[in-house]
Design an enzyme around this catalytic site. Structure first.
Site, PDB file in Angstrom:
ATOM      1  N   ASP A  22      27.919 103.149  26.097  1.00  0.00           N
ATOM      2  CA  ASP A  22      27.432 101.799  25.814  1.00  0.00           C
ATOM      3  C   ASP A  22      28.340 100.740  26.441  1.00  0.00           C
ATOM      4  OD1 ASP A  22      25.698  99.967  24.773  1.00  0.00           O
ATOM      5  OD2 ASP A  22      26.418 100.105  22.707  1.00  0.00           O
ATOM      6  N   GLY A  23      27.768  99.584  26.718  1.00  0.00           N
ATOM      7  CA  GLY A  23      28.564  98.431  27.165  1.00  0.00           C
ATOM      8  C   GLY A  23      28.377  98.062  28.634  1.00  0.00           C
ATOM      9  N   TRP A  27      29.716  94.540  30.408  1.00  0.00           N
ATOM     10  CA  TRP A  27      30.620  94.656  31.558  1.00  0.00           C
ATOM     11  C   TRP A  27      30.122  93.756  32.697  1.00  0.00           C
ATOM     12  CZ3 TRP A  27      30.427  96.076  36.677  1.00  0.00           C
ATOM     13  CH2 TRP A  27      31.631  96.456  37.286  1.00  0.00           C
ATOM     14  N   HIS A  39      25.107  99.072  34.956  1.00  0.00           N
ATOM     15  CA  HIS A  39      24.599 100.448  34.921  1.00  0.00           C
ATOM     16  C   HIS A  39      25.078 101.218  36.163  1.00  0.00           C
ATOM     17  CE1 HIS A  39      22.294  99.321  31.493  1.00  0.00           C
ATOM     18  NE2 HIS A  39      21.404  98.588  32.134  1.00  0.00           N
ATOM     19  N   ARG A  73      13.104  97.521  26.748  1.00  0.00           N
ATOM     20  CA  ARG A  73      13.875  96.515  27.509  1.00  0.00           C
ATOM     21  C   ARG A  73      12.993  95.916  28.610  1.00  0.00           C
ATOM     22  NH1 ARG A  73      20.228  98.212  28.002  1.00  0.00           N
ATOM     23  NH2 ARG A  73      20.530  98.616  25.786  1.00  0.00           N
ATOM     24  N   LEU A 133      29.879 124.455  32.552  1.00  0.00           N
ATOM     25  CA  LEU A 133      29.649 123.347  31.616  1.00  0.00           C
ATOM     26  C   LEU A 133      28.152 123.052  31.580  1.00  0.00           C
ATOM     27  CD1 LEU A 133      30.730 120.684  30.065  1.00  0.00           C
ATOM     28  CD2 LEU A 133      30.477 119.582  32.285  1.00  0.00           C
TER      29      LEU A 133
HETATM   30  C1  IPE Z   1      22.316 103.400  22.808  1.00  0.00           C
HETATM   31  O1  IPE Z   1      22.754 102.168  23.264  1.00  0.00           O
HETATM   32  C2  IPE Z   1      21.534 104.093  23.862  1.00  0.00           C
HETATM   33  C3  IPE Z   1      22.280 104.519  25.063  1.00  0.00           C
HETATM   34  C4  IPE Z   1      23.557 104.386  25.271  1.00  0.00           C
HETATM   35  C5  IPE Z   1      21.480 105.135  26.065  1.00  0.00           C
HETATM   36  P1  IPE Z   1      21.957 100.817  22.935  1.00  0.00           P
HETATM   37  O2  IPE Z   1      22.693  99.719  23.586  1.00  0.00           O
HETATM   38  O3  IPE Z   1      20.525 100.973  23.302  1.00  0.00           O
HETATM   39  O4  IPE Z   1      22.065 100.741  21.352  1.00  0.00           O
HETATM   40  P2  IPE Z   1      21.977  99.507  20.376  1.00  0.00           P
HETATM   41  O5  IPE Z   1      20.720  98.767  20.739  1.00  0.00           O
HETATM   42  O6  IPE Z   1      23.181  98.672  20.607  1.00  0.00           O
HETATM   43  O7  IPE Z   1      21.955 100.096  19.014  1.00  0.00           O
HETATM   44  C1  IPE Z   2      24.279 101.262  27.805  1.00  0.00           C
HETATM   45  O1  IPE Z   2      24.683  99.972  28.119  1.00  0.00           O
HETATM   46  C2  IPE Z   2      23.256 101.791  28.777  1.00  0.00           C
HETATM   47  C3  IPE Z   2      21.902 101.913  28.230  1.00  0.00           C
HETATM   48  C4  IPE Z   2      21.544 101.642  27.010  1.00  0.00           C
HETATM   49  C5  IPE Z   2      20.885 102.379  29.135  1.00  0.00           C
HETATM   50  P1  IPE Z   2      23.896  98.697  27.595  1.00  0.00           P
HETATM   51  O2  IPE Z   2      22.887  98.310  28.619  1.00  0.00           O
HETATM   52  O3  IPE Z   2      23.341  98.938  26.244  1.00  0.00           O
HETATM   53  O4  IPE Z   2      25.049  97.640  27.554  1.00  0.00           O
HETATM   54  P2  IPE Z   2      25.268  96.481  26.472  1.00  0.00           P
HETATM   55  O5  IPE Z   2      25.263  97.116  25.118  1.00  0.00           O
HETATM   56  O6  IPE Z   2      24.140  95.515  26.641  1.00  0.00           O
HETATM   57  O7  IPE Z   2      26.582  95.891  26.817  1.00  0.00           O
HETATM   58 MG    MG Z   3      24.131  98.652  24.383  1.00  0.00          MG
END
Ligand code: IPE
Ligand code: IPE
Ligand code: MG
Length: 255
Positions: A22-23, A27, A39, A73, A133
């Site tokens: 996540d994040g 970033w 991404h 999204r 793995l």
């Molecule tokens: C969870 O992250 C899904 C993945 C990392 C693929 P999200 O960013 O979608 O989760 P929420 O919305 O913060 O719970």
């Molecule tokens: C995780 O990063 C990737 C996916 C969920 C596909 P995010 O896109 O959720 O990144 P943030 O949470 O908005 O920073």
């Molecule tokens: Mg996220």
């Protein structure tokens, strides 16, 4: 397969690591870049965790790449992510083969665009004999959807007279999950300081150790990964037993 045996003590590297990557969006935002650049930047962290996991003898690595909810999204972001998945699969095949990595996938793969599904199937087929793995991509994945699909399939077995309701045990439910042979994650890592499961592996995480790091996924490097594994090593896994029982089991296992 019992995954909650008290004799399972964590002085070994975890057998199965699962990661909520996540994040990426944050970033990119911090750098005033479009989200898709986050991404894209996340791909190098994926390569790092795959290589390091292989090197450390971790047997299963499950990466949450795209959730059922992520389909909601903006279409532009979903499209860009799908393109990146296809690119990643084509790009990483050589490295997977070199590192003895078997690619697998869990999720509702039927929802994926044809090109991604084709790349995924081709890569899974080309790596199916690797056994260093298992890299399990959770893509178009939802834990609730996985359990719903297991319930449907069990109900259908009951209706057809193949299964008696008394035979619906924990093991029976496990047998109907997407990857029944994979042991439960020992360690769940979530990046970017979010303390939630977000519909990931709801059944399988029952007794996993959880490590949350503030680091955003594209910045998750080898050092950060080692720090998460170290945190796991310090945990005392009890599986509902007392510390004394765990100590006894440990003494019996290594007299
Ligand atoms: C969870 O992250 C899904 C993945 C990392 C693929 P999200 O960013 O979608 O989760 P929420 O919305 O913060 O719970
Ligand atoms: C995780 O990063 C990737 C996916 C969920 C596909 P995010 O896109 O959720 O990144 P943030 O949470 O908005 O920073
Ligand atoms: Mg996220």
């Amino acid at each position: 397969m019992s995954t909650t045996a008290p004799s399972q003590i964590n002085d070994q590297p975890p057998r199965h690591v699962a990661i909520v990557m996540d994040g990426n969006g944050r970033w990119a935002n911090q750098r005033h870049l479009p989200r898709v650049e986050g991404h894209r930047a996340g791909a190098k962290s994926v390569r790092m965790v795959v290589e390091e996991s292989r090197r450390l003898g971790i047997r299963y690595l499950t990466l949450f790449a795209f959730s059922t909810e992520n389909w909601q999204r903006p279409a532009e972001e979903v499209g860009a992510l799908m393109g990146l998945f296809a690119q990643y699969l084509e790009h990483e095949l050589t490295l997977m083969l070199k590192n003895d990595v078997r690619l697998r996938a869990i999720g509702d793969l039927a929802r994926l665009p044809e090109a991604v599904r084709r790349s995924l199937c081709a890569t899974m087929q080309k790596t199916e004999r690797a056994n260093g793995l298992d890299l399990i991509l959770a893509i178009s994945y939802g834990g609730r959807e996985e359990l719903t699909s297991a319930c449907k399939s069990i109900a259908s077995d009951v209706v057809q007279g193949k299964l008696n309701p008394d035979q619906i045990t924990n093991q029976c439910i496990r047998d109907h999950l997407y990857a029944p042979d994979v042991p439960d994650p020992d360690l769940l890592i979530r990046t970017s300081d979010e303390y939630r499961i977000s519909n990931f592996l709801l059944w399988q995480l029952a007794y996993s150790e959880i490590v949350v790091t503030p680091v955003l996924w594209p910045d998750f490097n080898k050092q950060e990964y080692m720090a998460c594994l170290e945190a796991y090593n310090k945990r005392n896994r009890r599986f509902g037993l007392t510390s004394e029982q765990i100590e006894e089991a440990r003494a019996r296992a290594c007299p």
